[in-house]
Scaffold this motif. Structure first.
Motif, PDB file in Angstrom:
ATOM      1  N   ILE A 139       3.539  11.995  -9.655  1.00  0.00           N
ATOM      2  CA  ILE A 139       3.081  13.393  -9.720  1.00  0.00           C
ATOM      3  C   ILE A 139       4.281  14.314  -9.791  1.00  0.00           C
ATOM      4  O   ILE A 139       4.312  15.280 -10.549  1.00  0.00           O
ATOM      5  CB  ILE A 139       2.231  13.757  -8.483  1.00  0.00           C
ATOM      6  N   PHE A 181       2.678   6.887  -6.519  1.00  0.00           N
ATOM      7  CA  PHE A 181       1.774   7.940  -6.999  1.00  0.00           C
ATOM      8  C   PHE A 181       2.404   9.307  -6.781  1.00  0.00           C
ATOM      9  O   PHE A 181       2.412  10.168  -7.673  1.00  0.00           O
ATOM     10  CB  PHE A 181       0.420   7.821  -6.280  1.00  0.00           C
ATOM     11  N   MET A 182       2.973   9.499  -5.587  1.00  0.00           N
ATOM     12  CA  MET A 182       3.607  10.785  -5.278  1.00  0.00           C
ATOM     13  C   MET A 182       4.779  11.055  -6.222  1.00  0.00           C
ATOM     14  O   MET A 182       4.955  12.171  -6.736  1.00  0.00           O
ATOM     15  CB  MET A 182       4.085  10.795  -3.832  1.00  0.00           C
ATOM     16  N   VAL A 215       0.831  -1.203   0.000  1.00  0.00           N
ATOM     17  CA  VAL A 215       0.000   0.000   0.000  1.00  0.00           C
ATOM     18  C   VAL A 215       0.868   1.256   0.000  1.00  0.00           C
ATOM     19  O   VAL A 215       0.658   2.182  -0.784  1.00  0.00           O
ATOM     20  CB  VAL A 215      -0.936   0.011   1.236  1.00  0.00           C
ATOM     21  N   VAL A 216       1.873   1.247   0.870  1.00  0.00           N
ATOM     22  CA  VAL A 216       2.771   2.417   0.937  1.00  0.00           C
ATOM     23  C   VAL A 216       3.506   2.569  -0.390  1.00  0.00           C
ATOM     24  O   VAL A 216       3.746   3.677  -0.869  1.00  0.00           O
ATOM     25  CB  VAL A 216       3.760   2.274   2.110  1.00  0.00           C
ATOM     26  N   TYR A 225      -2.659   6.516 -12.152  1.00  0.00           N
ATOM     27  CA  TYR A 225      -2.739   5.886 -10.836  1.00  0.00           C
ATOM     28  C   TYR A 225      -4.110   5.258 -10.621  1.00  0.00           C
ATOM     29  O   TYR A 225      -4.230   4.113 -10.178  1.00  0.00           O
ATOM     30  CB  TYR A 225      -2.439   6.921  -9.748  1.00  0.00           C
ATOM     31  N   VAL A 282       1.251   4.375  -2.735  1.00  0.00           N
ATOM     32  CA  VAL A 282       1.154   5.797  -2.369  1.00  0.00           C
ATOM     33  C   VAL A 282       2.426   6.523  -2.788  1.00  0.00           C
ATOM     34  O   VAL A 282       2.383   7.594  -3.400  1.00  0.00           O
ATOM     35  CB  VAL A 282       0.915   5.943  -0.846  1.00  0.00           C
ATOM     36  N   ALA A 283       3.573   5.922  -2.456  1.00  0.00           N
ATOM     37  CA  ALA A 283       4.843   6.561  -2.786  1.00  0.00           C
ATOM     38  C   ALA A 283       5.030   6.660  -4.300  1.00  0.00           C
ATOM     39  O   ALA A 283       5.516   7.674  -4.816  1.00  0.00           O
ATOM     40  CB  ALA A 283       5.995   5.783  -2.148  1.00  0.00           C
TER      41      ALA A 283
END
Lengths: 156, 346, 498
Positions: free
Chosen positions: A97, A93-94, A86-87, A109, A90-91
């Motif tokens: 961006i 995706f960041m 999960v992390v 994403y 998230v990472a």
């Protein structure tokens, strides 16, 4: 010992407290030193007490109010594999961006995550486009907030 | 799997192609006016939303949109005391599409105090216009024990107020102590204008320096009133308030300090572009601004924001010249201010 | 006076003005729901257009929009554990657990009703309060502000029961984090190593998004949950009404919280965060079942929501009556007033009384309209929580990151939100208190600033003044109350022979 994780987080607080204490003593002005040093000192003290509890306590589940209560018969442990995945998303995706901006990352994403979670490709694609539309509608056109374009495209 | 790849590829292509429809055509624009048509101008504001610089920038932005055919987007970058915004503009592409709306006082003071985080050089920026030239006044409580310079000079162990030690209010207050030879120190850390005015009214501090336009509501509420202008001439906004040079005799280095506050360290809204913007685009923007200044509607809107009946304007070269003159004297004033901070900080 | 009211109502109820109010309210609610957005982003957009609008239209627009932002913010706090604004953080503690139990509609009903009346009722006391505002503000000097902030910090204790050491550690970490950055009193940078990114310390939005929003999403995803709701979903209109009735059953709690929020709002320099946490803490302290707070009790929603709307009403009064802005949003409102030729301050209340009344009534009406809209939409909104987590997770992640960019511009804050998200997750699992950390973070630097200024101006015995001493007494009561209640209940049990 109650839980390994509980011990480690107490150690984390101890390290932060020690760091805060040592750093704050270098600030020079008493106004800058006073409160950080006091707070760090209390942290070191409390973290030591907590480490002691973690190491020598019988292990009754304690928790603070304001959070979901732990059930005493079932200690919550971290599923590192799941958490890592999960992390990771998230990472990623960041990072996406940061590199390519919202315009590309948001639909990418949304689509990729939903596909990874087993959704039908059409649902994922439609949802991705809806999210892109929402982001642009609400932020760029509605609020005239310039969303990050990505360093690949010259943003800083 | 194949379908996923195809859809991802399609999405990527869409995302990459769509922006192209908003892009310029390949051919070179003929004039600066043609260059701006259809583009996006990004105005970086280095102070809080709702402040005078922000509001003035938004008025300018609306006129820019009208007269250039570009769309104007505002980004607030007020981090690091506004340095983030100024540094950002300074290091931006010099294509004329990134402009800065900065607080003039802080802009200059950062270089005077040789702030390491300030990467810009005063003489290298492209200057568009400077709006406003608000003098600093020394503010006291209307019904307090200090109603004149004589009262101040007779006072003992007085406390004046300021924000951060190298900030304009603090340095202004310290300058007053230096010029009037007061038995006083400056307590730092009262950052907000309203908090300073309330502290004066409560009697916690004797006074501080501020600009009339920035603190008009506090004056109207009866919290503070100006005692004198930190300058050699009266402020048209408050013609009954004397200049400090009318009250005491000031000469030599002290007079240079007063003139610094009157001519250079005036509160203004500065509009800048990165170094190296093509001359024709700069000239185009200067021309537009000069036209707007002649427009009564524009001036009325600016006056309403600034609270001045007749706001002052500097355009282009006049601003650049002022900055060049200041750049020569940075070292001298820096030493003076550092000495005052050491001496007068409580 | 009656004529002034009549005139104000006549202006307010003109069809154009009502339409503008409706548009502003809907915009404000949407802005509030999206995490990271606030009036600070929306209102400046309106400023260049204000010149060209009629005065009453312009003022209604800028008054009505921010009046309902915190109401909208409570929706995402309750449904997703992502506070729409910093002032909604306390609502997450009990609102979100209610959603997990399937009572999201009830929580929204309670929140919206509490917000609505919290923003409406104080308006009617505003005129009576005008002569009191200046003396109240002047009475709160540096020592009084320091004591008030300390009271807020003392409520950290109210937020943590069970493990005192964990609660203290959480709060202390929050305090330490608040000291990062430039210290205005000395002009030095602390814990930031010359970084311009950390010059002003950690920004509030990424911290609150990470600590509450992201950590919860990580937790749910890690646990493999399929949706936020774990119980039966009760999302009918009758469930929303149930929440509204809860406000009636707890009317004194609501009233107390709205008054506390209002008084705190009147005093400039005190943020909404103190109001909401003090009210949440006092709701818990005075509850018959304090141990249930944090598990989804409706009082934990009513108190902070009454406080944050009351606070907005109080801040507006100070802004209009004295021209002293009580918050960043009020600074922008002040600018808007000046742009339409209205100078806030004592003269406004004297020379433009109908206009001032129109604005106060406009806020009340905006809160009512916003409340009604949320009420009607609540059953539908509550169903959002039953959508599969795959979609919720995606939407929340996108909204958090877009909101962070909108609020802070810097993508480096992604690292901050991720770090606080992981920290929040670990704190949740191992029984540390995220609210205590957040409270320390928000109040630490403020307390330091006021107490240092107090020492410099008043000397070491700065607290030897009536108001600080009274507040210290309250602090002692707040800290001692759990132990006193425990002792009393033990005595009662012994006397009954249990």
């Amino acid at each position: 010992m109650r839980t390994k994780g509980g011990l480690w987080i107490a150690v984390f607080f101890l390290i932060i407290g020690l760091y805060g204490l040592i750093q704050s003593l270098t600030f020079g002005y008493w106004e800058a030193v006073a409160l950080p040093a006091a707070v760090s000192g209390v942290m070191v003290l409390m973290a030591t007490v907590e480490i002691g509890k973690e190491l020598y306590s019988s292990g009754k589940g304690e928790t603070t109010s304001g959070e979901l209560k732990l059930r005493r018969d079932k200690r919550e442990e971290i599923d590192f594999r799941r958490l890592g995945l999960v992390v990771g998303w998230v990472a990623a995706f960041m990072l996406c961006i940061y590199l390519f901006g919202f315009r590309i990352s948001v639909p990418l994403y949304a689509f990729a995550y939903l596909k990874w979670r087993g959704r039908h490709w059409l649902i994922a694609a439609v949802f991705a486009l809806v999210m892109l539309g929402f982001i642009y509608g609400a932020f760029e056109f509605g609020l005239k907030v310039s969303l990050f374009q990505g360093i690949v495209f010259g943003a800083r | 799997m194949k379908r996923i790849l195809v859809t991802v590829a399609l999405l990527l292509v869409l995302c990459l192609v769509l922006p192209a429809f908003g892009c310029d055509s390949e051919s070179q624009p003929e004039t600066a006016a043609d260059f701006y048509k259809g583009k996006t101008i990004n105005v970086i504001v280095n102070s809080s939303a709702g402040g005078s610089t922000d509001c003035i920038a938004r008025v300018l932005g609306s006129y820019l949109e009208r007269d250039t055919g570009a769309s104007v987007v505002f980004t607030t970058r007020k981090g690091a005391g506004g340095l983030e915004g100024v540094n950002y503009v300074y290091t931006s592409e010099p294509d004329g599409l990134t402009l800065g709306a900065v607080s003039g006082l802080k802009f200059m003071l950062n270089k005077i105090m040789d702030e390491p985080a300030a990467v810009y050089e005063l003489e290298e920026f492209s200057y568009l216009t400077e709006i406003g030239a608000r003098l600093s006044h020394f503010m006291v409580a209307p019904d307090g024990p200090y109603q004149s310079v004589a009262d101040l000079q007779a006072g003992e162990d007085m406390i004046l107020g300021g924000g951060s030690p190298a900030g304009t209010v603090c340095l202004g207050s310290m300058s007053v102590i230096e010029l009037l030879d007061l038995d006083a120190q400056v307590v730092t850390g009262i950052d907000e204008e309203a908090d300073r005015a309330l502290a004066v009214k409560r009697g916690e501090i004797v006074g501080y320096t501020a600009q009339i336009a920035n603190t008009q509501t506090n004056i109207d509420s009866g919290l503070i009133e100006p005692m004198f202008v930190l300058g050699t001439e009266r402020d048209p906004l408050m013609p009954d308030v004397p200049a400090i040079t009318e009250i005491i005799s000031i000469a030599g280095e002290d007079l240079e300090l007063v003139e610094l506050w009157e001519d250079v360290l005036v509160s203004s809204s500065l509009f800048v572009a990165p170094p190296g913007v093509p001359e024709d685009r700069l000239a185009f923007l200067h021309g537009l601004i000069a036209e707007w200044i002649q427009d009564e509607a524009f001036r009325a809107e600016i006056d309403l924001i600034s609270g001045c009946e007749e706001e002052s304007y500097n355009v282009g070269d006049a601003v650049a010249e002022k900055m060049l003159n200041l750049a020569d004297d940075l070292e001298y004033f820096k030493d003076l201010f550092l000495e005052m901070i050491e001496k007068y900080r409580l | 006076m009656l004529e002034a009211y009549a005139s104000a109502l006549e202006i307010l109820f003109q069809p154009v003005n009502l339409l503008v109010l409706l548009v502003a309210v809907i915009s404000g609610l949407i802005i509030g729901v999206i995490p990271g957005l606030s009036g600070l982003i929306a209102i400046p957009l309106l400023l260049p257009f204000i010149f060209r609008m009629p005065q009453d239209v312009a003022l209604i627009l800028v008054i009505a929009l921010p009046a309902v932002v915190v109401t909208g913010g409570s929706i995402s706090a309750i449904l997703l554990n992502v506070p729409g604004t910093g002032a909604n953080a306390a609502t997450c503690l009990d609102g979100y657990p209610m959603t997990q139990r399937g009572e999201g509609a009830r929580a929204i009903g309670a929140s919206v009703t509490s917000s609505m009346f919290g923003g409406v009722v104080p308006v009617f006391f505003a005129l009576a309060m005008v002569p009191l505002v200046m003396p109240l503000i002047l009475a709160f000097g540096q020592p009084e502000m320091a004591a008030l902030v300390l009271l807020g910090i003392a409520f950290m204790g109210a937020l943590t029961t069970g493990s005192v050491t964990k609660g203290i550690l959480s709060g202390m970490l929050g305090l330490l984090l608040s000291f990062v950055g430039y210290q205005s009193i000395t002009g030095i940078h602390r814990f930031s190593y010359g970084s311009t990114f950390l010059w002003d310390g950690f920004e509030l939005i990424p911290v609150v998004m990470g600590l509450f929003g992201l950590s919860e999403m990580l937790y749910l995803a890690m646990r493999g949950r399929s949706s936020i709701v774990q119980g039966r979903l009760a999302a009918r209109f009758s469930d929303v009404l149930e929440g509204a009735k809860d406000v009636w059953w707890h009317k004194w709690l609501w009233f107390r919280s709205a008054v506390i929020g209002y008084i705190i709002g009147v005093i400039p320099g005190i943020g909404a965060e103190i109001a909401i946490w003090v009210c949440y803490g006092q709701a818990k302290q005075t509850s018959k079942y304090p141990e249930k707070f944090g598990t989804g009790v409706v009082e934990g929603v009513i108190a902070p929501e009454a406080a944050n709307n009351g606070k907005e009403a109080g801040a507006l009064l100070t802004t209009m009556a004295l021209g002293i802005p009580g918050s960043a949003v009020m600074v922008i409102l002040l600018a808007a007033f000046m742009m339409v030729g209205v100078t806030p301050g004592p003269s406004m209340m004297e020379e433009h009384l109908p206009l001032a009344l129109m604005l106060l009534l406009g806020i009340a009406l905006a809160n009512i309209v916003g409340g009604v809209i949320c009420f009607l939409a609540a059953p539908l909104l509550a169903r959002v929580a039953s959508i599969h987590l795959d979609f919720i997770f995606t939407v929340v992640m996108i909204m958090i990151l877009a909101g962070i960019i909108a609020a802070t511009v810097s993508p480096l804050n992604f690292i901050v939100v991720l770090a606080f998200g992981l920290l929040g997750l670990l704190m949740k699992i191992y029984g540390y208190s995220r609210p205590a950390l957040f409270l320390g973070f928000v109040l630490g630097a403020m307390f330091e600033s006021y107490s240092l200024l107090s020492v410099k101006i008043y000397g070491s015995f700065f607290f030897a003044r009536p108001i600080p001493l009274a507040l210290f007494a309250v602090i002692i009561i707040v800290l001692a109350l759990p132990y006193i209640r425990g002792a009393v209940s033990r005595i009662k049990r012994r006397s009954k022979g249990v």
